[in-house]
Scaffold this motif. Structure first.
Motif, mmCIF file in Angstrom:
data_model
loop_
_atom_site.group_PDB
_atom_site.id
_atom_site.type_symbol
_atom_site.label_atom_id
_atom_site.label_comp_id
_atom_site.label_asym_id
_atom_site.label_seq_id
_atom_site.Cartn_x
_atom_site.Cartn_y
_atom_site.Cartn_z
ATOM 1 N N GLU A 98 -15.974 36.008 11.972
ATOM 2 C CA GLU A 98 -17.344 36.197 12.439
ATOM 3 C C GLU A 98 -17.992 34.885 12.871
ATOM 4 N N THR A 99 -17.401 33.771 12.512
ATOM 5 C CA THR A 99 -17.947 32.469 12.890
ATOM 6 C C THR A 99 -17.657 32.140 14.350
ATOM 7 N N GLN A 125 -5.292 27.755 15.783
ATOM 8 C CA GLN A 125 -4.547 26.544 15.451
ATOM 9 C C GLN A 125 -5.366 25.563 14.624
ATOM 10 N N SER A 126 -6.694 25.634 14.756
ATOM 11 C CA SER A 126 -7.561 24.753 13.978
ATOM 12 C C SER A 126 -7.950 25.369 12.634
ATOM 13 N N GLY A 127 -7.362 26.502 12.300
ATOM 14 C CA GLY A 127 -7.626 27.117 11.004
ATOM 15 C C GLY A 127 -8.821 28.029 10.979
ATOM 16 N N GLY A 128 -9.278 28.475 12.162
ATOM 17 C CA GLY A 128 -10.488 29.269 12.225
ATOM 18 C C GLY A 128 -10.480 30.544 11.417
ATOM 19 N N ASP A 129 -9.316 31.192 11.299
ATOM 20 C CA ASP A 129 -9.239 32.453 10.565
ATOM 21 C C ASP A 129 -8.910 32.254 9.094
ATOM 22 N N LEU A 130 -8.731 31.011 8.676
ATOM 23 C CA LEU A 130 -8.294 30.747 7.311
ATOM 24 C C LEU A 130 -9.284 29.922 6.486
ATOM 25 N N ASP A 178 -14.637 25.972 8.994
ATOM 26 C CA ASP A 178 -13.898 26.499 10.143
ATOM 27 C C ASP A 178 -14.494 25.994 11.451
ATOM 28 N N TYR A 179 -15.809 25.961 11.521
ATOM 29 C CA TYR A 179 -16.473 25.464 12.734
ATOM 30 C C TYR A 179 -16.226 23.969 12.924
#
Length: 278
Positions: free
Chosen positions: A4-5, A73-78, A84-85
């Motif tokens: 959601e971010t 790849q930047s870890g957005g979903d983790l 994350d942002y």
């Protein structure tokens, strides 16, 4: 974890990655919405694209590229909300692998990560995030501090010298020259995201150089050669050259020339590895 971010992160990121640019101080070359011509070509499965094609890229295509090639790849979903942002913006600016390596370095410095600094998020990295002293808010602050340290270390005509003010405003929200009013910056907006009751994130207004790509692979040759490791392995060869050249005769000079050529090849190989991020 924090899908959601993404829409919010994209809105914030487009605030300083909007429009078309092709500045000499930005090694990314023709760029629009922060997407370089090389990234656009890769996304389209082409060897290259023209500056005109970059300029004609739509916001929808840029969004698709960010979601596919940067967010995950930047870890957005983790990663936790806020972090994350911060990692996503760092990844857009300097490459996802660099963003994760610097996160791992911060975790390692705090003693909560003992894995490899490899730029890939796994169970150990996520465990370190959860175990960070002071929680995610303190981690965001430390992470953005590490990012600024990294940016200050970039030299050359596309490094911190010409782009540092913009990068500083982008990350910290504060103008080193104090000509612009203070803003949340990446760090402030990331902290706002961690609190459901906090103020909403605010897009940062920054100079055009804030969008310049920041990566060690684009550091100028003089800065690369300042690194001790560029010369250390070659010290023996240089000494040997001096010893041989001190002799007389064509054989000694032929050997000296051959060794000098070896030194130059060694330096070239090292520079190539650094610029490729090896």
């Amino acid at each position: 974890m924090a899908r959601e971010t993404l829409p919010v992160a994209l809105d914030l990121m487009f605030g300083h990655e909007g429009g078309y640019s092709n500045a000499k101080t930005d090694s990314g070359g023709p760029t629009k919405y922060g997407i370089t011509h090389k990234t656009l070509a890769a996304h389209r499965g082409l060897k290259s694209v023209t500056a005109a094609e970059v300029k004609a890229m739509t916001l929808a295509e840029a969004t698709a590229i960010y979601e596919k090639s940067y967010w995950t790849q930047s870890g957005g979903d983790l990663l936790p909300v806020g972090l994350d942002y911060a990692a996503f913006d760092f990844g857009v600016n300097s490459g996802p692998a660099t963003a994760i390596k610097k996160l791992q370095a911060v975790l390692a410095a705090a003693g909560v990560y003992t894995g490899n600094i490899d730029g890939h998020i796994g169970e150990q990295t996520l465990a370190g995030v959860k175990a960070y002293p002071g929680g995610v808010r303190m981690l965001i602050i430390a992470y953005c501090d590490e990012r600024m340290k990294y940016l200050r270390g970039l030299g050359g005509s596309t490094g911190f010298g010409p782009n540092g003010r913009g990068w500083t405003i982008r990350v910290t929200g504060k103008d080193p020259l104090k000509k612009w009013k203070d803003q949340p910056g990446v760090v402030g907006n990331a902290l706002r995201m961690t609190s459901a009751k906090g103020p909403d994130p605010v897009a940062v207004v920054a100079p055009v150089e804030a969008a310049a790509k920041a990566d060690t692979k684009i550091t100028g040759l003089p800065e690369i050669l300042k690194k001790p490791e560029a010369w250390g392995p070659l010290g023996g060869l240089l000494s040997a050259c001096g010893a041989i050249a001190a002799g007389s005769g064509p054989l000694q000079w032929a050997l000296a020339i051959a060794l000098v050529a070896g030194v130059l090849v060694g330096v070239w190989y090292f520079v190539r590895r650094v610029r490729r991020g090896a």
